[in-house]
Design a protein around this motif. Structure first.
Motif, PDB file in Angstrom:
ATOM      1  N   THR A  11      -5.016  14.816 -41.544  1.00 44.10           N
ATOM      2  CA  THR A  11      -4.278  13.757 -40.851  1.00 44.10           C
ATOM      3  C   THR A  11      -5.160  13.061 -39.826  1.00 44.10           C
ATOM      4  OG1 THR A  11      -2.203  14.978 -41.125  1.00 44.10           O
ATOM      5  CG2 THR A  11      -2.241  13.236 -39.466  1.00 44.10           C
ATOM      6  N   ILE A  12      -6.021  13.818 -39.152  1.00 37.59           N
ATOM      7  CA  ILE A  12      -6.957  13.232 -38.182  1.00 37.59           C
ATOM      8  C   ILE A  12      -7.903  12.252 -38.883  1.00 37.59           C
ATOM      9  CG2 ILE A  12      -8.874  13.743 -36.622  1.00 37.59           C
ATOM     10  CD1 ILE A  12      -7.434  16.377 -35.958  1.00 37.59           C
ATOM     11  N   ILE A  13      -8.395  12.627 -40.043  1.00 38.15           N
ATOM     12  CA  ILE A  13      -9.278  11.744 -40.800  1.00 38.15           C
ATOM     13  C   ILE A  13      -8.537  10.484 -41.231  1.00 38.15           C
ATOM     14  CG2 ILE A  13     -10.659  11.511 -42.894  1.00 38.15           C
ATOM     15  CD1 ILE A  13     -11.907  13.241 -40.689  1.00 38.15           C
ATOM     16  N   GLN A  14      -7.298  10.631 -41.664  1.00 37.35           N
ATOM     17  CA  GLN A  14      -6.501   9.468 -42.062  1.00 37.35           C
ATOM     18  C   GLN A  14      -6.298   8.511 -40.900  1.00 37.35           C
ATOM     19  OE1 GLN A  14      -2.855  10.969 -43.728  1.00 37.35           O
ATOM     20  NE2 GLN A  14      -3.851  11.831 -45.546  1.00 37.35           N
ATOM     21  N   LEU A  15      -5.980   9.060 -39.727  1.00 34.94           N
ATOM     22  CA  LEU A  15      -5.800   8.218 -38.549  1.00 34.94           C
ATOM     23  C   LEU A  15      -7.095   7.501 -38.178  1.00 34.94           C
ATOM     24  CD1 LEU A  15      -3.556  10.402 -36.200  1.00 34.94           C
ATOM     25  CD2 LEU A  15      -2.958   8.197 -37.228  1.00 34.94           C
ATOM     26  N   THR A  16      -8.210   8.206 -38.303  1.00 33.95           N
ATOM     27  CA  THR A  16      -9.511   7.619 -37.979  1.00 33.95           C
ATOM     28  C   THR A  16      -9.782   6.396 -38.840  1.00 33.95           C
ATOM     29  OG1 THR A  16     -10.338   9.824 -37.407  1.00 33.95           O
ATOM     30  CG2 THR A  16     -11.974   8.090 -37.739  1.00 33.95           C
ATOM     31  N   ASP A  17      -9.410   6.474 -40.101  1.00 34.04           N
ATOM     32  CA  ASP A  17      -9.633   5.357 -41.029  1.00 34.04           C
ATOM     33  C   ASP A  17      -8.649   4.213 -40.804  1.00 34.04           C
ATOM     34  OD1 ASP A  17     -11.694   6.772 -42.209  1.00 34.04           O
ATOM     35  OD2 ASP A  17     -10.417   7.626 -43.779  1.00 34.04           O
ATOM     36  N   GLN A  18      -7.466   4.521 -40.289  1.00 39.40           N
ATOM     37  CA  GLN A  18      -6.413   3.518 -40.192  1.00 39.40           C
ATOM     38  C   GLN A  18      -6.363   2.791 -38.858  1.00 39.40           C
ATOM     39  OE1 GLN A  18      -2.876   5.776 -40.978  1.00 39.40           O
ATOM     40  NE2 GLN A  18      -3.414   6.198 -43.122  1.00 39.40           N
ATOM     41  N   ILE A  19      -6.814   3.435 -37.806  1.00 39.74           N
ATOM     42  CA  ILE A  19      -6.601   2.906 -36.465  1.00 39.74           C
ATOM     43  C   ILE A  19      -7.486   1.692 -36.182  1.00 39.74           C
ATOM     44  CG2 ILE A  19      -8.359   4.291 -35.273  1.00 39.74           C
ATOM     45  CD1 ILE A  19      -6.280   4.757 -33.069  1.00 39.74           C
ATOM     46  N   ASN A  20      -6.976   0.769 -35.388  1.00 38.51           N
ATOM     47  CA  ASN A  20      -7.755  -0.376 -34.923  1.00 38.51           C
ATOM     48  C   ASN A  20      -8.611   0.075 -33.738  1.00 38.51           C
ATOM     49  OD1 ASN A  20      -8.532  -2.756 -33.379  1.00 38.51           O
ATOM     50  ND2 ASN A  20      -7.119  -3.913 -34.655  1.00 38.51           N
ATOM     51  N   ARG A  21      -9.896   0.159 -33.949  1.00 37.95           N
ATOM     52  CA  ARG A  21     -10.773   0.722 -32.921  1.00 37.95           C
ATOM     53  C   ARG A  21     -10.799  -0.109 -31.646  1.00 37.95           C
ATOM     54  NH1 ARG A  21     -16.227   1.599 -36.294  1.00 37.95           N
ATOM     55  NH2 ARG A  21     -15.817  -0.620 -36.635  1.00 37.95           N
ATOM     56  N   ASP A  22     -10.787  -1.431 -31.789  1.00 43.35           N
ATOM     57  CA  ASP A  22     -10.859  -2.289 -30.611  1.00 43.35           C
ATOM     58  C   ASP A  22      -9.604  -2.183 -29.754  1.00 43.35           C
ATOM     59  OD1 ASP A  22     -13.340  -3.136 -31.381  1.00 43.35           O
ATOM     60  OD2 ASP A  22     -12.633  -4.996 -32.311  1.00 43.35           O
ATOM     61  N   GLN A  23      -8.450  -2.019 -30.375  1.00 44.49           N
ATOM     62  CA  GLN A  23      -7.193  -1.958 -29.637  1.00 44.49           C
ATOM     63  C   GLN A  23      -6.887  -0.570 -29.099  1.00 44.49           C
ATOM     64  OE1 GLN A  23      -3.994  -3.548 -31.978  1.00 44.49           O
ATOM     65  NE2 GLN A  23      -4.926  -5.572 -32.196  1.00 44.49           N
ATOM     66  N   HIS A  24      -7.436   0.458 -29.722  1.00 44.75           N
ATOM     67  CA  HIS A  24      -7.130   1.835 -29.333  1.00 44.75           C
ATOM     68  C   HIS A  24      -8.432   2.620 -29.152  1.00 44.75           C
ATOM     69  CE1 HIS A  24      -2.992   0.902 -30.428  1.00 44.75           C
ATOM     70  NE2 HIS A  24      -3.435   0.451 -31.591  1.00 44.75           N
ATOM     71  N   LEU A  25      -9.305   2.097 -28.308  1.00 38.63           N
ATOM     72  CA  LEU A  25     -10.648   2.653 -28.179  1.00 38.63           C
ATOM     73  C   LEU A  25     -10.651   4.087 -27.672  1.00 38.63           C
ATOM     74  CD1 LEU A  25     -13.679   2.230 -28.353  1.00 38.63           C
ATOM     75  CD2 LEU A  25     -13.621   1.269 -26.056  1.00 38.63           C
ATOM     76  N   LEU A  26      -9.852   4.380 -26.638  1.00 42.46           N
ATOM     77  CA  LEU A  26      -9.843   5.736 -26.094  1.00 42.46           C
ATOM     78  C   LEU A  26      -9.375   6.737 -27.147  1.00 42.46           C
ATOM     79  CD1 LEU A  26     -10.172   7.663 -23.663  1.00 42.46           C
ATOM     80  CD2 LEU A  26      -7.745   7.258 -23.166  1.00 42.46           C
ATOM     81  N   PHE A  27      -8.270   6.425 -27.813  1.00 49.28           N
ATOM     82  CA  PHE A  27      -7.745   7.338 -28.822  1.00 49.28           C
ATOM     83  C   PHE A  27      -8.744   7.501 -29.965  1.00 49.28           C
ATOM     84  CE2 PHE A  27      -5.017   8.489 -32.473  1.00 49.28           C
ATOM     85  CZ  PHE A  27      -4.432   9.627 -31.946  1.00 49.28           C
ATOM     86  N   TYR A  28      -9.426   6.427 -30.329  1.00 47.64           N
ATOM     87  CA  TYR A  28     -10.440   6.514 -31.386  1.00 47.64           C
ATOM     88  C   TYR A  28     -11.578   7.439 -30.972  1.00 47.64           C
ATOM     89  CZ  TYR A  28     -13.728   5.128 -35.016  1.00 47.64           C
ATOM     90  OH  TYR A  28     -14.609   5.142 -36.062  1.00 47.64           O
ATOM     91  N   SER A  29     -11.950   7.397 -29.703  1.00 48.70           N
ATOM     92  CA  SER A  29     -13.016   8.284 -29.238  1.00 48.70           C
ATOM     93  C   SER A  29     -12.587   9.747 -29.316  1.00 48.70           C
ATOM     94  CB  SER A  29     -13.424   7.923 -27.803  1.00 48.70           C
ATOM     95  OG  SER A  29     -12.438   8.327 -26.858  1.00 48.70           O
TER      96      SER A  29
END
Length: 211
Positions: A11-29
């Protein structure tokens, strides 16, 4: 039906691929370079992921990142209660996070924010050709790490670890032998983060600091 559980690796890998990095930078990190020191508590409604509260234990205080997928079905109090129980967080523990205005209002409405939150700025260069040439910015070297940590702590920016100073490139500008501005580039996000600067000739600083 509402349920909570730690996210699986898949699920973590799926979220990593789906998330908008620019809008959710902290969570992406948290999903990427901080995932080895993080736990991800997921809230599920009818077996569909509704929200995630990520906990990072690599800082001197408990740090969190919140990501909401479906606000209409979110049950925020139960997510907070389950997370506290899971990580055994004491009632009066002071934690840290970075929130957008919408999430800040959500946290405040549940009494989770005290005092006046500090504003955190990010900057992304959209056109590299418009950057100015400069020799003022210099790479932060190992013998400067302690000074940089003190600078960030004194400036209220406590969300970066010493290991990240060692792992990712940091640039700074000195004035009278002391750093007055520091930036880093989160490598996996390709994002320039202005993490601290004094309000001295800020336009010059932003132009000079580029990775």
């Amino acid at each position: 039906m509402i349920s909570h559980r730690l996210l699986t690796y898949e699920t973590i890998i799926q979220l990593t691929d789906q998330i908008n990095r620019d809008q959710h930078l902290l969570f992406y990190s948290y999903l990427t370079q901080r995932k080895e020191q993080a736990k991800f508590v997921g809230q599920y409604v009818d077996d569909k992921l509704t929200a995630v509260l990520a906990y990072f234990w690599g800082l001197p205080f408990p740090a969190f990142s919140f990501h909401c997928i479906n606000r209409e079905k979110l049950n925020f109090p139960t997510l907070i209660a389950f997370t506290k129980e899971t990580i055994q967080l004491n009632r009066n523990t002071v934690c840290g996070t970075i929130l957008c205005n919408r999430d800040l209002q959500l946290f405040q409405s549940h009494g989770l924010i005290t005092g006046n939150p500090q504003r955190f700025l990010t900057m992304k260069h959209m056109d590299q050709s418009k950057l100015l040439n400069s020799n003022l910015a210099e790479l932060v070297k190992e013998n400067d790490f302690s000074d940089i940590v003190d600078l960030l702590q004194n400036g209220g920016m406590k969300f970066f670890t010493r290991s990240e100073l060692e792992q990712y490139p940091f640039l700074g500008i000195k004035e009278c032998g002391h750093f007055i501005a520091v930036v880093t580039k989160i490598v996996l996000c390709n994002q320039l983060i202005v993490i601290y600067y004094k309000m001295i000739e800020s336009a010059r600083i932003f132009n000079e600091l580029s990775l």
